[in-house]
Design an enzyme around this catalytic site. Structure first.
Site, short mmCIF file in Angstrom:
data_model
loop_
_atom_site.label_atom_id
_atom_site.label_comp_id
_atom_site.label_asym_id
_atom_site.label_seq_id
_atom_site.Cartn_x
_atom_site.Cartn_y
_atom_site.Cartn_z
N ASN A 72 -10.19 -0.50 -0.46
CA ASN A 72 -8.74 -0.35 -0.36
C ASN A 72 -8.12 -0.71 -1.71
O ASN A 72 -8.18 -1.85 -2.15
CB ASN A 72 -8.24 -1.29 0.75
CG ASN A 72 -6.74 -1.22 0.96
OD1 ASN A 72 -6.01 -0.60 0.19
ND2 ASN A 72 -6.26 -1.88 2.00
N CYS A 125 0.82 -1.23 0.00
CA CYS A 125 0.00 0.00 0.00
C CYS A 125 0.84 1.27 0.00
O CYS A 125 0.35 2.35 -0.31
CB CYS A 125 -0.92 0.02 1.22
SG CYS A 125 -2.08 -1.34 1.22
N HIS A 136 -4.33 6.70 3.98
CA HIS A 136 -4.56 5.48 3.20
C HIS A 136 -5.99 5.01 3.48
O HIS A 136 -6.42 4.97 4.63
CB HIS A 136 -3.55 4.42 3.63
CG HIS A 136 -3.74 3.10 2.96
ND1 HIS A 136 -3.93 2.99 1.61
CD2 HIS A 136 -3.79 1.84 3.46
CE1 HIS A 136 -4.07 1.71 1.30
NE2 HIS A 136 -4.00 0.99 2.41
N1 ACO Z 1 -18.92 -10.40 6.95
C1 ACO Z 1 -19.44 -10.86 8.09
N2 ACO Z 1 -18.67 -11.28 9.12
C2 ACO Z 1 -17.35 -11.23 8.95
C3 ACO Z 1 -16.74 -10.76 7.76
C4 ACO Z 1 -17.59 -10.36 6.74
N3 ACO Z 1 -17.13 -9.88 5.57
N4 ACO Z 1 -15.40 -10.83 7.90
C5 ACO Z 1 -15.16 -11.30 9.13
N5 ACO Z 1 -16.32 -11.56 9.77
C6 ACO Z 1 -16.53 -12.08 11.10
C7 ACO Z 1 -15.34 -12.88 11.61
O1 ACO Z 1 -15.39 -14.20 11.13
C8 ACO Z 1 -15.53 -12.78 13.09
O2 ACO Z 1 -16.51 -13.71 13.48
P1 ACO Z 1 -16.34 -14.55 14.85
O3 ACO Z 1 -16.37 -13.49 15.93
O4 ACO Z 1 -17.53 -15.44 14.83
O5 ACO Z 1 -15.03 -15.22 14.75
C9 ACO Z 1 -16.12 -11.39 13.30
O6 ACO Z 1 -16.66 -11.01 12.02
C10 ACO Z 1 -15.11 -10.37 13.74
O7 ACO Z 1 -13.94 -10.49 12.94
P2 ACO Z 1 -12.67 -9.57 13.14
O8 ACO Z 1 -11.59 -10.00 12.20
O9 ACO Z 1 -12.34 -9.43 14.57
O10 ACO Z 1 -13.30 -8.17 12.65
P3 ACO Z 1 -12.67 -6.75 12.72
O11 ACO Z 1 -13.57 -5.86 13.45
O12 ACO Z 1 -11.22 -6.79 13.12
O13 ACO Z 1 -12.72 -6.32 11.20
C11 ACO Z 1 -11.24 -6.12 9.31
C12 ACO Z 1 -12.00 -7.07 10.23
C13 ACO Z 1 -12.25 -5.25 8.61
C14 ACO Z 1 -10.48 -6.94 8.29
C15 ACO Z 1 -10.27 -5.23 10.14
O14 ACO Z 1 -9.53 -6.04 11.02
C16 ACO Z 1 -9.34 -4.43 9.29
O15 ACO Z 1 -9.73 -3.51 8.59
N6 ACO Z 1 -8.03 -4.70 9.38
C17 ACO Z 1 -7.03 -3.93 8.68
C18 ACO Z 1 -7.05 -4.12 7.21
C19 ACO Z 1 -6.07 -3.12 6.59
O16 ACO Z 1 -5.96 -2.01 7.00
N7 ACO Z 1 -5.32 -3.50 5.61
C20 ACO Z 1 -4.37 -2.47 5.13
C21 ACO Z 1 -3.36 -3.00 4.45
S1 ACO Z 1 -3.92 -3.92 3.06
C22 ACO Z 1 -2.61 -4.02 1.99
O17 ACO Z 1 -1.53 -3.67 2.33
C23 ACO Z 1 -2.86 -4.65 0.64
#
Ligand code: ACO
Length: 332
Positions: free
Chosen positions: A289, A119, A259
């Site tokens: 993203n 990124c 970002h």
């Molecule tokens: N729809 C429904 N439920 C989902 C989804 C979805 N799309 N994805 C995950 N869940 C569920 C999980 O399975 C989990 O269920 P469980 O509690 O039964 O296990 C629950 O939702 C919570 O999951 P978390 O991973 O804890 O959710 P979180 O609030 O952390 O959000 C996310 C996930 C959006 C991916 C977040 O962690 C995030 O944005 N992380 C950073 C991503 C980022 O910034 N990337 C940048 C770099 S990318 C690059 O360099 C190419």
């Protein structure tokens, strides 16, 4: 106009961006994986993403973004000295996508190369371009971020497939008029955390896609919560550090271009740097993203929507796989 003690050497003279016209909404994704529009909006802030049609490749998107930026900067392709493309989804393994962009726009006098910093590819490119301007006689540098993340997204994995999109953004860097320009850049990485955001398949470790221990390794793999935590810490650090280095306060920042990965990350970073919501540019809802393309697309839209005026101070902060992170302060 705010007095700044730094005389910039290079400036951003033109910006451009290009998004494919095909749109994938949260409702479309509901039909593909077990997810909901509400979950995606609340947890990420994303509603839509632009996805390329079959046959469109990264250099096609970069070409369109480049032409817009060159036109605004009033620079001809043959006047370009360098073309840098930040990408993790290049046209082919080699040569670099930048060479294809060079061919497509007819920049026959340039040196062209890609930059792999996930990124952060565009912002690393800006930093390198600014330093090249300081150490050479080059006059015009084209810096791009271009990605077709849909090509490396696992469309069966709800943890990642809701996050990413395709697009390209570009800027033309010229010699500064002494007032406008890049006041400072900061780039950093930590390779000890590389496994938290990676695509292992397709490299020399697993050259044959069918030889990977798990087929998921042929797509983006991410430990979302860990990435989230480090993104907030490091983008905040990068933002504060560069402001201090150029002698500015958070209250001097007219616009923050972060970002565009997750709304909650953006809100946390803005709060920690102490920049109010009204001064934060967000287009994450429309495109998701787009990795290296995220900041240049946002920068171009912010400028073309009139959100950045003459003399404004713009802070950019970014984080990505590597881990990599960085920041830049630019006066427009
Ligand atoms: N729809 C429904 N439920 C989902 C989804 C979805 N799309 N994805 C995950 N869940 C569920 C999980 O399975 C989990 O269920 P469980 O509690 O039964 O296990 C629950 O939702 C919570 O999951 P978390 O991973 O804890 O959710 P979180 O609030 O952390 O959000 C996310 C996930 C959006 C991916 C977040 O962690 C995030 O944005 N992380 C950073 C991503 C980022 O910034 N990337 C940048 C770099 S990318 C690059 O360099 C190419």
């Amino acid at each position: 106009m705010l007095e700044v003690n730094i005389k910039p050497v290079s400036m951003i003279a033109g910006t451009g961006s290009y998004l494919p016209s095909r749109v994938l909404s949260n409702f479309d994704l509901e039909k593909m994986v077990n997810t909901s529009d509400e979950w995606i909006k609340v947890r990420t802030g994303i509603e839509y993403r632009a996805i390329v049609e079959d046959g469109v490749i990264t250099s096609d998107l970069c070409k369109e973004a480049s032409l817009e930026a060159l036109d605004e900067a009033k620079v001809l392709p043959e006047e370009l000295d360098i073309i840098v493309v930040g990408t993790i989804t290049g046209d082919v393994k080699f040569p670099s996508t930048a060479c294809y962009v060079q061919k497509k726009i007819g920049a026959k006098n340039a040196v062209a190369f890609d930059l792999g910093a996930a990124c952060c590819g565009f912002l690393y490119g800006i930093s390198i371009a600014d330093h090249m301007m300081k150490s050479t006689r080059y006059k015009n540098i084209l810096v791009l971020g271009g990605e077709i993340l849909s090509s490396i997204t696992n469309w069966k994995d709800r943890n990642t497939c809701v996050l990413f999109g395709d697009g390209a953004g570009a800027c033309v860097i010229k010699r500064s008029d002494g007032k406008k320009g890049i006041l400072g850049t900061y780039i950093k990485s930590d390779g000890t955390l590389s496994e938290l955001l990676t695509m292992p398949g397709g490299g020399t470790k697993y050259p044959d896609p069918s030889s990977v221990p798990d087929e998921k390794m042929n797509f983006i793999n991410m430990e979302g919560r860990e990435v989230f935590k480090h993104a907030v810490i490091n983008m905040t650090e990068a933002g504060k550090l560069i402001l201090k280095e150029v002698g500015l306060k958070s209250s001097d920042v007219d616009i923050l271009i972060p970002h565009q990965a997750n709304m909650r990350i953006i809100e946390a970073v803005a709060k920690k740097i102490d920049i109010p919501k009204e001064r934060v540019f967000i287009n994450l809802n429309k495109y998701g993203n787009t990795s290296a393309a995220s900041i240049p697309i946002a920068l171009n839209e912010a400028r073309k929507e009139g959100r950045i005026k003459e003399g404004d101070i713009c802070l950019m902060v970014v984080f990505g796989g590597g881990f990599t992170w960085g920041s830049a302060v630019v006066r427009f």
